[in-house]
Design a protein around this motif. Sequence first.
Motif, short mmCIF file in Angstrom:
data_model
loop_
_atom_site.label_atom_id
_atom_site.label_comp_id
_atom_site.label_asym_id
_atom_site.label_seq_id
_atom_site.Cartn_x
_atom_site.Cartn_y
_atom_site.Cartn_z
N MET A 24 -7.04 -0.03 8.53
CA MET A 24 -7.18 -0.97 8.97
C MET A 24 -8.12 -1.71 9.58
O MET A 24 -8.88 -2.44 8.83
CB MET A 24 -6.35 -2.09 9.20
N ASP A 25 -8.75 -0.88 10.02
CA ASP A 25 -9.93 -0.62 11.27
C ASP A 25 -11.54 -0.71 10.41
O ASP A 25 -12.34 -1.44 10.17
CB ASP A 25 -10.45 -0.38 11.94
N GLU A 26 -11.76 0.08 9.11
CA GLU A 26 -12.53 0.14 8.54
C GLU A 26 -12.37 -0.47 7.44
O GLU A 26 -13.80 -0.75 7.28
CB GLU A 26 -12.33 1.68 7.82
N LEU A 27 -11.83 -1.51 7.12
CA LEU A 27 -11.82 -2.10 6.19
C LEU A 27 -12.97 -3.64 6.40
O LEU A 27 -13.46 -4.40 5.50
CB LEU A 27 -10.23 -2.52 5.31
N GLY A 28 -12.54 -3.89 7.42
CA GLY A 28 -13.45 -5.06 8.11
C GLY A 28 -12.75 -6.60 8.30
O GLY A 28 -11.96 -6.48 7.17
N GLY A 29 -13.87 -7.47 7.59
CA GLY A 29 -13.79 -8.45 7.49
C GLY A 29 -12.99 -9.56 8.43
O GLY A 29 -12.41 -8.98 9.81
N SER A 30 -13.31 -10.66 8.74
CA SER A 30 -13.02 -11.66 9.77
C SER A 30 -11.76 -12.13 8.85
O SER A 30 -11.06 -13.28 9.93
CB SER A 30 -13.98 -12.89 10.28
N GLN A 31 -11.50 -12.82 7.51
CA GLN A 31 -10.32 -13.19 7.37
C GLN A 31 -9.05 -13.11 7.22
O GLN A 31 -8.46 -11.38 7.41
CB GLN A 31 -10.46 -13.71 6.02
N ARG A 32 -7.77 -13.47 7.21
CA ARG A 32 -6.87 -12.89 7.41
C ARG A 32 -5.84 -12.07 6.32
O ARG A 32 -6.45 -13.26 4.94
CB ARG A 32 -5.42 -14.31 7.75
N ILE A 33 -5.84 -10.94 6.49
CA ILE A 33 -5.10 -10.18 5.03
C ILE A 33 -3.46 -10.04 5.79
O ILE A 33 -3.17 -10.11 6.61
CB ILE A 33 -5.67 -9.11 4.75
N THR A 34 -3.26 -9.19 4.39
CA THR A 34 -1.50 -8.85 4.54
C THR A 34 -1.52 -7.34 4.42
O THR A 34 -1.90 -6.65 3.72
CB THR A 34 -0.21 -9.68 3.56
N LEU A 35 -0.35 -6.44 5.34
CA LEU A 35 -0.33 -5.34 4.59
C LEU A 35 0.93 -4.96 4.41
O LEU A 35 1.91 -4.80 4.74
CB LEU A 35 -0.53 -4.46 6.35
N GLY A 36 0.46 -4.38 3.51
CA GLY A 36 2.60 -3.97 3.19
C GLY A 36 2.86 -2.61 3.16
O GLY A 36 1.78 -1.87 3.15
N ALA A 37 3.96 -2.20 4.12
CA ALA A 37 4.50 -0.83 3.82
C ALA A 37 5.46 -0.49 3.97
O ALA A 37 6.65 -1.84 4.05
CB ALA A 37 3.89 -0.38 5.38
N ASP A 38 6.37 0.37 3.76
CA ASP A 38 7.69 0.67 4.12
C ASP A 38 8.36 1.13 5.31
O ASP A 38 7.07 0.56 6.05
CB ASP A 38 8.46 2.03 3.33
N LYS A 39 9.60 0.74 4.79
CA LYS A 39 10.42 1.03 6.03
C LYS A 39 9.96 2.15 7.84
O LYS A 39 10.58 1.45 8.64
CB LYS A 39 11.73 1.59 5.95
N GLY A 40 9.16 2.86 6.69
CA GLY A 40 9.06 3.81 8.36
C GLY A 40 8.16 3.12 8.97
O GLY A 40 7.72 3.65 10.35
N TYR A 41 7.10 2.20 8.60
CA TYR A 41 6.02 1.28 9.81
C TYR A 41 6.77 0.41 9.81
O TYR A 41 5.99 0.36 10.81
CB TYR A 41 4.74 0.70 8.64
N ASP A 42 8.26 0.32 9.90
CA ASP A 42 8.56 -1.17 11.13
C ASP A 42 8.44 -0.46 12.28
O ASP A 42 10.28 -0.39 12.62
CB ASP A 42 9.94 -1.07 10.08
N ARG A 43 7.54 -0.35 12.97
CA ARG A 43 8.06 -0.08 14.51
C ARG A 43 7.47 -1.26 15.21
O ARG A 43 5.99 -2.08 14.98
CB ARG A 43 7.27 1.09 14.92
N HIS A 44 7.49 -1.81 16.68
CA HIS A 44 7.12 -2.83 17.05
C HIS A 44 5.78 -2.50 17.88
O HIS A 44 5.01 -3.81 17.31
CB HIS A 44 8.36 -2.94 18.54
N GLY A 45 5.58 -1.47 18.68
CA GLY A 45 3.88 -1.80 18.12
C GLY A 45 2.79 -1.57 17.00
O GLY A 45 2.16 -2.18 17.57
N PHE A 46 3.16 -0.56 16.39
CA PHE A 46 2.57 -0.32 15.05
C PHE A 46 2.34 -2.56 14.00
O PHE A 46 1.37 -3.20 14.05
CB PHE A 46 3.23 -0.19 13.60
N VAL A 47 3.38 -3.10 14.32
CA VAL A 47 3.59 -4.51 13.86
C VAL A 47 2.62 -5.56 14.73
O VAL A 47 2.21 -5.63 14.58
CB VAL A 47 5.01 -5.48 13.32
N GLN A 48 2.87 -4.73 16.25
CA GLN A 48 2.58 -6.16 17.28
C GLN A 48 0.54 -5.44 16.67
O GLN A 48 -0.16 -6.39 17.00
CB GLN A 48 2.26 -5.87 18.34
#
Length: 198
Positions: free
Chosen positions: A88-112
């Motif tokens: 996500m950092d390498e993607l760059g840009g300033s516009q708001r984007i979305t990131l879809g992921a599976d349940k393994g990424y449903d972590r409070h630290g990651f979402v924040q």
Amino acid sequence: MVDATLVPTHKRHFTGDGSDFRGQKRSNDTHASITDPDCRLYKKAPGDASRLAYLGHVLMDNRHGLIAGEQVTTADGTAEVDAALQLMDELGGSQRITLGADKGYDRHGFVQDLRNRNVTPHVARKCKGSAVDGRTTRHVGYSISIRVRKRIESIFGWMKTVGGMRKTRFRGLERVGLHFTLVSTAYNLVRMARLGVA
């Protein structure tokens, strides 16, 4: 954002305290590959056998199904989340984007961390203790992202069958990463030809 386990084809030689491992637990602390020190023992799910592996990570554009970013890392417990944030950092840009992921990424630290990067986390929710709340799930775009994110499996299917990534023939993180990049580029070229972009 989904990860694939990349298993090397070379023989699995381990250094340990003996040659007979029957009854012993294997871990990355006690055993290491002689032929490929970057490989790590990894299992996808509880009950699966541990095998030497790397993890391949892909960031996909939802609109066209093209690979927007890729990376190979050593297999460990936090590689998926760390790679997602780095891509996500390498993607760059300033516009708001979305990131879809599976349940393994449903972590409070990651979402924040995603929210701090101006990224809306369209992460599939766990049944209990989900980090994704109603401010995200109430929008129609969330359900679309959850449905579309499954297309990434076709990328990994193509990479493993056509691209030869099911069992990589290379040793070392750098070489496996280069092979993964070349296969990702080939996938994008094939995909663009089908879309009529090329």
